[in-house]
Design a protein around this motif. Structure first.
Motif, short mmCIF file in Angstrom:
data_model
loop_
_atom_site.label_atom_id
_atom_site.label_comp_id
_atom_site.label_asym_id
_atom_site.label_seq_id
_atom_site.Cartn_x
_atom_site.Cartn_y
_atom_site.Cartn_z
N ALA A 251 26.61 17.87 78.40
CA ALA A 251 25.40 18.33 79.26
C ALA A 251 24.07 18.27 78.31
O ALA A 251 24.05 18.54 77.23
N LEU A 252 22.80 18.01 78.83
CA LEU A 252 21.72 17.99 78.27
C LEU A 252 21.59 19.30 77.94
O LEU A 252 21.07 19.51 76.45
N VAL A 253 21.47 20.38 78.53
CA VAL A 253 21.47 21.81 78.22
C VAL A 253 22.71 22.48 78.40
O VAL A 253 23.07 22.29 79.40
N ALA A 357 11.64 19.97 76.32
CA ALA A 357 10.56 20.95 75.97
C ALA A 357 9.67 21.02 76.93
O ALA A 357 9.33 22.34 77.46
N SER A 358 9.44 19.92 77.51
CA SER A 358 8.10 19.80 78.59
C SER A 358 8.52 20.35 79.82
O SER A 358 7.70 21.04 80.37
N THR A 359 9.86 20.12 80.16
CA THR A 359 10.65 20.80 81.72
C THR A 359 10.35 22.31 81.22
O THR A 359 9.95 23.15 82.29
N MET A 360 10.60 22.69 80.00
CA MET A 360 10.51 24.23 79.81
C MET A 360 9.10 24.87 80.11
O MET A 360 8.82 25.84 80.75
N THR A 399 17.80 27.29 86.85
CA THR A 399 17.60 26.51 88.02
C THR A 399 16.84 25.17 87.46
O THR A 399 17.47 24.12 87.84
N ALA A 400 15.82 25.25 86.74
CA ALA A 400 15.20 23.89 86.30
C ALA A 400 16.04 22.83 85.95
O ALA A 400 15.99 21.75 85.89
N TYR A 401 17.04 23.45 84.91
CA TYR A 401 17.86 22.53 84.06
C TYR A 401 19.06 22.29 84.84
O TYR A 401 20.17 21.48 84.28
N GLY A 402 19.18 22.59 86.03
CA GLY A 402 20.55 22.26 87.08
C GLY A 402 21.75 23.03 86.71
O GLY A 402 22.68 22.37 86.84
N LEU A 403 21.47 24.02 86.05
CA LEU A 403 22.74 24.91 85.61
C LEU A 403 23.35 25.81 86.53
O LEU A 403 24.30 26.36 86.58
N ASP A 404 22.57 26.23 87.55
CA ASP A 404 22.99 27.11 88.71
C ASP A 404 24.48 26.52 89.18
O ASP A 404 24.84 25.65 89.57
N ALA A 405 25.36 27.61 89.35
CA ALA A 405 26.44 27.33 90.08
C ALA A 405 26.32 27.18 91.48
O ALA A 405 25.38 27.64 92.10
N ALA A 406 27.08 26.13 92.18
CA ALA A 406 26.93 26.03 93.68
C ALA A 406 27.11 27.20 94.39
O ALA A 406 27.82 27.89 94.14
#
Ligand code: ADP
Ligand code: ASP
Ligand code: MG
Length: 406
Positions: A251-253, A357-360, A399-406
């Motif tokens: 994963a990216l993050v 970083a810019s997403t953050m 949420t921004a990095y798409g880590l939230d569980a379904a």
């Protein structure tokens, strides 16, 4: 048959009922034919109470006496667990750090383990099928006094013992089911990771994910100890800490961590000349104060403002140290802010992908959160923000990095 080290954290040994639960888990491994050593923390809340008493009596207390006080919590639980094991028919004895001995350096309050004498423990496992119940967090210093390994240090005791005993596994039992994408206590949508790389775990731990102490991960990586984090209350599989090549989908993050343990110091109107940073950070280093994030502004009138963070616990000593060099350096004033927190995103994917970083920064901006200090490494971006925004920031980034569980 395997040789395993099982470590139980404070919540897992919080009262006699839970110690009974731990004893039952240990019995299961012994009954399966394994050789077992156990490392225990103090009962939940005990170390905090002991630290608070030292603070109350003297904020600048003697670190050797601090160790004499805070090491006691683990002595209680090791004895209690040995009693609980004997009660259910398991051969067991408790060991304090000095009895093994677990030798450390002399840095009281944050000592490092040098050596562990494992031969006698191995002999007893083999010949007597005896379970060693070892106090976490403590060792024996070169001054022949008890030392402690820093908060969360029982993880490091466990990994070091696993290395010394050439154990097949080191199982870290705690109050969550493994390592999550962020602290599951503040983000309900956090996801449990089946595997995480040593490097990511190391970085997450170093920026505040309390689930493993940083040094324990460092040591596991160096000594190739197979570490698993799992719950002492559930039967679910936990998280394995592994080499990067054992992870297929990167994963990216990997995760997000936060820390409320740092304070911000600003030194105003420092003369802007060569050697000034050395003159400030040299004495802080000599006082064993770890400086983390640092920013220096551009100079306008021959002076500059210097901002950096130190552990909150070290703030009184840092202020005293800086006061002592005021004359020599000639700054105008120092200000300290305890109401700050650090949030970090970590992932090996950052090495090959731009934009993390810019997403953050964008995500925090959208929430109206001001960034005070930024620092980065190859696989991490950290920002310092107002303490009141920390939970909002962690949730928004998750949420921004798409880590939230379904
Ligand atoms: P123990 O007493 O068992 O050593 P700790 O309190 O030291 O337990 O560590 C476990 C805690 O770490 C969890 O209760 C959780 O709140 C916190 N934590 C922080 N970040 C994470 C993460 N990414 N994954 C799992 N737990 C985390
Ligand atoms: N009891 C110690 C602490 O709370 C060590 C540990 O639990 O790992 O920091
Ligand atoms: Mg811990």
């Amino acid at each position: 048959m395997a040789r395993i080290v099982m470590k139980f954290g404070g919540t897992s040994v919080a009262d006699p009922e839970r110690i009974r639960n731990v004893a039952a888990r240990v019995k299961r491994e012994v009954d399966a034919g394994n050789e077992v050593a156990v490392v225990v923390s103090a009962m939940a809340g005990v170390t905090n109470q002991l630290v608070a008493w030292c603070q109350e009596l003297s904020p600048l207390h003697d670190a050797r006496e601090y160790d004499a006080v805070v090491a006691t919590g683990e002595q209680v639980t090791s004895g209690l667990l040995a009693i609980a094991l004997q009660h259910i028919g398991i051969e067991a004895r408790s060991w304090q750090g000095w009895q093994i001995p677990i030798r450390t350096d002399g840095a009281h309050g944050k000592a490092r383990i040098d050596t562990i004498e494992g031969a006698e423990l191995i002999r007893r496992m083999r010949e007597l099928r005896q379970v060693a119940v070892v106090t976490g967090f403590q060792g024996l210093g070169p001054d022949h006094r008890v030392t402690t390994l820093g908060r969360g240090g029982s993880d490091t005791s466990a990994v070091a013992l696993a290395a010394a005993l050439a154990a097949d596994r080191c199982d870290i039992y705690t109050d969550v089911e493994g390592v999550f994408t962020t602290d599951p206590r503040i983000v309900a949508k956090a996801r449990k990771l089946d595997k995480i790389t040593y490097e990511e775990m190391l970085e997450l731990a170093s920026v505040g994910a309390k689930v493993l102490q940083t040094r324990s991960v460092e040591l596991a990586m160096k000594e190739k100890v197979r570490v698993q984090v799992l719950s002492s209350f559930a039967e679910a599989p936990g998280t394995l800490v592994v080499d990067e090549d054992e992870i297929v989908e990167k994963a990216l993050v990997a995760g997000i961590a936060y820390s409320r343990d740092e304070a911000k110091i600003t030194i105003r109107r420092v003369p802007d000349r060569p050697g000034i940073a050395a003159a400030i950070f040299g004495p802080l280093a000599s006082a064993a104060i770890n400086v983390d994030m640092i920013v220096q502004n551009v100079a306008a009138d021959g002076t500059t403002d210097m901002t950096f963070t130190v552990p909150k616990a070290d703030l009184p000593r840092a202020e005293a140290t800086l006061a002592g060099i005021k004359e020599a350096i000639g700054y105008a004033e120092i200000t300290a802010d305890r109401d700050v927190a650090k949030v970090s995103v970590v992932g090996v994917g950052m090495r090959s992908h731009a934009g993390v970083a810019s997403t953050m920064f964008r995500t925090l901006a959208e929430k109206g959160i001001n960034i005070q200090v930024i620092s980065t490494s190859e696989i991490k971006v950290s920002v310092l923000i107002g303490a009141e925004y920390i939970e909002l920031a962690v949730r928004a980034l998750h949420t921004a990095y798409g880590l939230d569980a379904a």
